[in-house]
Motif scaffolding. Structure first.
Motif, PDB file in Angstrom:
ATOM      1  N   ILE A   1       0.850  -1.202   0.000  1.00 26.65           N
ATOM      2  CA  ILE A   1       0.000   0.000   0.000  1.00 26.65           C
ATOM      3  C   ILE A   1       0.881   1.245   0.000  1.00 26.65           C
ATOM      4  O   ILE A   1       0.650   2.191  -0.755  1.00 26.65           O
ATOM      5  N   ILE A   2       1.910   1.237   0.834  1.00 25.74           N
ATOM      6  CA  ILE A   2       2.813   2.389   0.907  1.00 25.74           C
ATOM      7  C   ILE A   2       3.573   2.555  -0.405  1.00 25.74           C
ATOM      8  O   ILE A   2       3.675   3.665  -0.941  1.00 25.74           O
ATOM      9  N   LYS A   3       4.077   1.464  -0.953  1.00 26.60           N
ATOM     10  CA  LYS A   3       4.809   1.538  -2.231  1.00 26.60           C
ATOM     11  C   LYS A   3       3.908   2.039  -3.354  1.00 26.60           C
ATOM     12  O   LYS A   3       4.320   2.863  -4.172  1.00 26.60           O
ATOM     13  N   GLU A   4       2.687   1.550  -3.395  1.00 26.69           N
ATOM     14  CA  GLU A   4       1.770   1.977  -4.457  1.00 26.69           C
ATOM     15  C   GLU A   4       1.417   3.449  -4.293  1.00 26.69           C
ATOM     16  O   GLU A   4       1.291   4.184  -5.272  1.00 26.69           O
ATOM     17  N   THR A   5       1.271   3.906  -3.067  1.00 24.65           N
ATOM     18  CA  THR A   5       1.021   5.327  -2.824  1.00 24.65           C
ATOM     19  C   THR A   5       2.208   6.163  -3.290  1.00 24.65           C
ATOM     20  O   THR A   5       2.034   7.198  -3.941  1.00 24.65           O
ATOM     21  N   LEU A   6       3.414   5.707  -2.993  1.00 21.46           N
ATOM     22  CA  LEU A   6       4.610   6.425  -3.440  1.00 21.46           C
ATOM     23  C   LEU A   6       4.780   6.357  -4.956  1.00 21.46           C
ATOM     24  O   LEU A   6       5.342   7.261  -5.563  1.00 21.46           O
ATOM     25  N   ARG A   7       4.286   5.290  -5.566  1.00 22.81           N
ATOM     26  CA  ARG A   7       4.329   5.210  -7.029  1.00 22.81           C
ATOM     27  C   ARG A   7       3.437   6.284  -7.637  1.00 22.81           C
ATOM     28  O   ARG A   7       3.810   6.973  -8.570  1.00 22.81           O
ATOM     29  N   LEU A   8       2.259   6.433  -7.071  1.00 20.94           N
ATOM     30  CA  LEU A   8       1.307   7.411  -7.600  1.00 20.94           C
ATOM     31  C   LEU A   8       1.649   8.846  -7.216  1.00 20.94           C
ATOM     32  O   LEU A   8       1.377   9.776  -7.966  1.00 20.94           O
ATOM     33  N   PHE A   9       2.236   9.029  -6.040  1.00 23.19           N
ATOM     34  CA  PHE A   9       2.503  10.379  -5.530  1.00 23.19           C
ATOM     35  C   PHE A   9       3.922  10.503  -4.964  1.00 23.19           C
ATOM     36  O   PHE A   9       4.099  10.712  -3.766  1.00 23.19           O
ATOM     37  N   PRO A  10       4.969  10.387  -5.812  1.00 25.16           N
ATOM     38  CA  PRO A  10       6.338  10.559  -5.313  1.00 25.16           C
ATOM     39  C   PRO A  10       6.586  12.023  -4.964  1.00 25.16           C
ATOM     40  O   PRO A  10       5.963  12.906  -5.529  1.00 25.16           O
ATOM     41  N   ALA A  11       7.531  12.259  -4.035  1.00 22.23           N
ATOM     42  CA  ALA A  11       7.695  13.655  -3.609  1.00 22.23           C
ATOM     43  C   ALA A  11       9.111  14.072  -3.236  1.00 22.23           C
ATOM     44  O   ALA A  11       9.274  15.072  -2.581  1.00 22.23           O
ATOM     45  N   VAL A  12      10.137  13.339  -3.622  1.00 18.42           N
ATOM     46  CA  VAL A  12      11.470  13.663  -3.129  1.00 18.42           C
ATOM     47  C   VAL A  12      12.371  14.234  -4.224  1.00 18.42           C
ATOM     48  O   VAL A  12      12.707  13.541  -5.169  1.00 18.42           O
TER      49      VAL A  12
ATOM     50  N   PRO B   1      10.707   6.109  -5.978  1.00 14.02           N
ATOM     51  CA  PRO B   1      10.142   7.189  -5.161  1.00 14.02           C
ATOM     52  C   PRO B   1      11.171   7.922  -4.310  1.00 14.02           C
ATOM     53  O   PRO B   1      10.986   9.081  -3.972  1.00 14.02           O
ATOM     54  N   PHE B   2      12.275   7.254  -3.961  1.00 11.66           N
ATOM     55  CA  PHE B   2      13.321   7.890  -3.160  1.00 11.66           C
ATOM     56  C   PHE B   2      14.644   7.941  -3.899  1.00 11.66           C
ATOM     57  O   PHE B   2      15.698   8.078  -3.294  1.00 11.66           O
ATOM     58  N   GLY B   3      14.608   7.824  -5.219  1.00  9.20           N
ATOM     59  CA  GLY B   3      15.845   7.791  -5.991  1.00  9.20           C
ATOM     60  C   GLY B   3      16.402   6.379  -6.005  1.00  9.20           C
ATOM     61  O   GLY B   3      15.781   5.439  -5.532  1.00  9.20           O
ATOM     62  N   ILE B   4      17.600   6.250  -6.542  1.00  8.48           N
ATOM     63  CA  ILE B   4      18.208   4.918  -6.650  1.00  8.48           C
ATOM     64  C   ILE B   4      19.700   4.963  -6.359  1.00  8.48           C
ATOM     65  O   ILE B   4      20.346   5.999  -6.480  1.00  8.48           O
ATOM     66  N   ARG B   5      20.218   3.846  -5.968  1.00  4.84           N
ATOM     67  CA  ARG B   5      21.638   3.601  -5.732  1.00  4.84           C
ATOM     68  C   ARG B   5      22.304   4.661  -4.871  1.00  4.84           C
ATOM     69  O   ARG B   5      21.765   5.057  -3.858  1.00  4.84           O
ATOM     70  N   ARG B   6      23.477   5.136  -5.301  1.00  2.07           N
ATOM     71  CA  ARG B   6      24.252   6.099  -4.501  1.00  2.07           C
ATOM     72  C   ARG B   6      23.512   7.398  -4.270  1.00  2.07           C
ATOM     73  O   ARG B   6      23.759   8.100  -3.299  1.00  2.07           O
ATOM     74  N   ARG B   7      22.660   7.776  -5.174  1.00  3.58           N
ATOM     75  CA  ARG B   7      21.966   9.062  -5.075  1.00  3.58           C
ATOM     76  C   ARG B   7      20.589   8.935  -4.417  1.00  3.58           C
ATOM     77  O   ARG B   7      19.812   9.868  -4.412  1.00  3.58           O
ATOM     78  N   ALA B   8      20.313   7.776  -3.880  1.00  4.03           N
ATOM     79  CA  ALA B   8      19.019   7.580  -3.222  1.00  4.03           C
ATOM     80  C   ALA B   8      18.958   8.408  -1.940  1.00  4.03           C
ATOM     81  O   ALA B   8      19.974   8.689  -1.302  1.00  4.03           O
ATOM     82  N   TYR B   9      17.771   8.784  -1.566  1.00  2.00           N
ATOM     83  CA  TYR B   9      17.541   9.537  -0.340  1.00  2.00           C
ATOM     84  C   TYR B   9      18.005   8.688   0.848  1.00  2.00           C
ATOM     85  O   TYR B   9      17.522   7.572   1.048  1.00  2.00           O
ATOM     86  N   PRO B  10      18.959   9.168   1.653  1.00  2.00           N
ATOM     87  CA  PRO B  10      19.513   8.339   2.730  1.00  2.00           C
ATOM     88  C   PRO B  10      18.514   7.992   3.833  1.00  2.00           C
ATOM     89  O   PRO B  10      18.694   7.017   4.545  1.00  2.00           O
ATOM     90  N   GLY B  11      17.462   8.763   3.958  1.00  2.58           N
ATOM     91  CA  GLY B  11      16.469   8.490   4.998  1.00  2.58           C
ATOM     92  C   GLY B  11      15.306   7.643   4.522  1.00  2.58           C
ATOM     93  O   GLY B  11      14.298   7.531   5.214  1.00  2.58           O
ATOM     94  N   ALA B  12      15.431   7.019   3.342  1.00  5.92           N
ATOM     95  CA  ALA B  12      14.318   6.263   2.769  1.00  5.92           C
ATOM     96  C   ALA B  12      13.869   5.123   3.681  1.00  5.92           C
ATOM     97  O   ALA B  12      12.668   4.923   3.879  1.00  5.92           O
ATOM     98  N   GLY B  13      14.809   4.386   4.243  1.00  3.96           N
ATOM     99  CA  GLY B  13      14.448   3.270   5.119  1.00  3.96           C
ATOM    100  C   GLY B  13      13.684   3.733   6.352  1.00  3.96           C
ATOM    101  O   GLY B  13      12.654   3.154   6.715  1.00  3.96           O
ATOM    102  N   LEU B  14      14.177   4.804   6.965  1.00  2.00           N
ATOM    103  CA  LEU B  14      13.497   5.352   8.138  1.00  2.00           C
ATOM    104  C   LEU B  14      12.130   5.907   7.755  1.00  2.00           C
ATOM    105  O   LEU B  14      11.134   5.653   8.445  1.00  2.00           O
ATOM    106  N   ALA B  15      12.068   6.640   6.654  1.00  2.12           N
ATOM    107  CA  ALA B  15      10.784   7.202   6.210  1.00  2.12           C
ATOM    108  C   ALA B  15       9.767   6.091   5.954  1.00  2.12           C
ATOM    109  O   ALA B  15       8.604   6.206   6.350  1.00  2.12           O
ATOM    110  N   HIS B  16      10.209   5.017   5.326  1.00  2.00           N
ATOM    111  CA  HIS B  16       9.299   3.909   5.032  1.00  2.00           C
ATOM    112  C   HIS B  16       8.802   3.249   6.323  1.00  2.00           C
ATOM    113  O   HIS B  16       7.619   2.947   6.459  1.00  2.00           O
TER     114      HIS B  16
END
Length: 194
Positions: free
Chosen positions: A42-53, A111-126
């Motif tokens: 549900i969270i992933k699908e919401t981020l797919r539809l409404f990414p914000a970073v 939704p949070f970018g990818i690889r080295r340039r990914a948002y570092p707080g993605a795990g915590l945010a999720h």
């Protein structure tokens, strides 16, 4: 929450998953999250539809032939990627089941970018999103205040705020350990999603 109010069957499926795994004797906790795949979808699908970073360049660089100075805010059009008909079927429909297996999606879900340039707080945010959503579903009966679907139109802004604040009817579930006695059934709450 807006998407769940517009899709009550998805909300009920998430509630059933919580009831089956966590039960009613305790509140959901972080170790439970790995056992709640539908909630995660549900969270992933919401981020797919409404990414914000957005992202910021860490050094001077060249992208597509354009010189980009250090500290420039770069916005990858994740919205377009996540709604591409070449990648996803039925792109604007809220369907958490589509994200059960992200194998082979690679750069198609960002939704949070990818690889080295990914948002570092993605795990915590999720984790925070999952715990918050799970606690709301477990503790409160949520519903629309009338028969109209919740308006999902976005206002202008960097984080895609809603044009019209979410109004929701809340009722504390008496059998949960976190029942809030100060909430009466049919309490109306207006949320301003920023």
């Amino acid at each position: 929450m807006s998407l769940l109010l517009n899709h009550p069957a998805v909300l009920e499926k998430a509630r059933a998953e919580l009831d089956n795994y966590v039960g009613h004797s305790r509140l959901v906790d972080e170790p439970d999250l790995t056992k709640l795949p539908y909630l995660q979808n549900i969270i992933k699908e919401t981020l797919r539809l409404f990414p914000a970073v957005p992202h910021e360049s860490s050094d001077d660089c060249t992208i597509g032939g354009y010189d980009v100075p250090r500290s420039t805010i770069l916005i990858v059009n994740a919205w377009a990627i996540h709604r591409s008909h070449d990648i996803w079927e039925d792109t604007i429909r809220f369907k958490p089941e589509r994200l059960e297996n992200l194998e082979g999606k690679g750069y198609k879900f960002v939704p949070f970018g990818i690889r080295r340039r990914a948002y570092p707080g993605a795990g915590l945010a999720h984790r925070v999103m999952a715990l918050t959503l799970a606690a709301l579903i477990q503790s409160l009966e949520c519903g629309r205040i009338d028969e109209e679907e919740v308006d999902l139109i976005e206002a202008t802004g960097l984080t895609m705020p809603k044009a019209k604040p979410l109004e929701v009817r809340l009722c504390a579930k008496p059998a949960t350990p976190c029942s809030m006695s100060f909430w009466s059934c049919n309490t109306y709450v207006k949320y301003h999603i920023l």
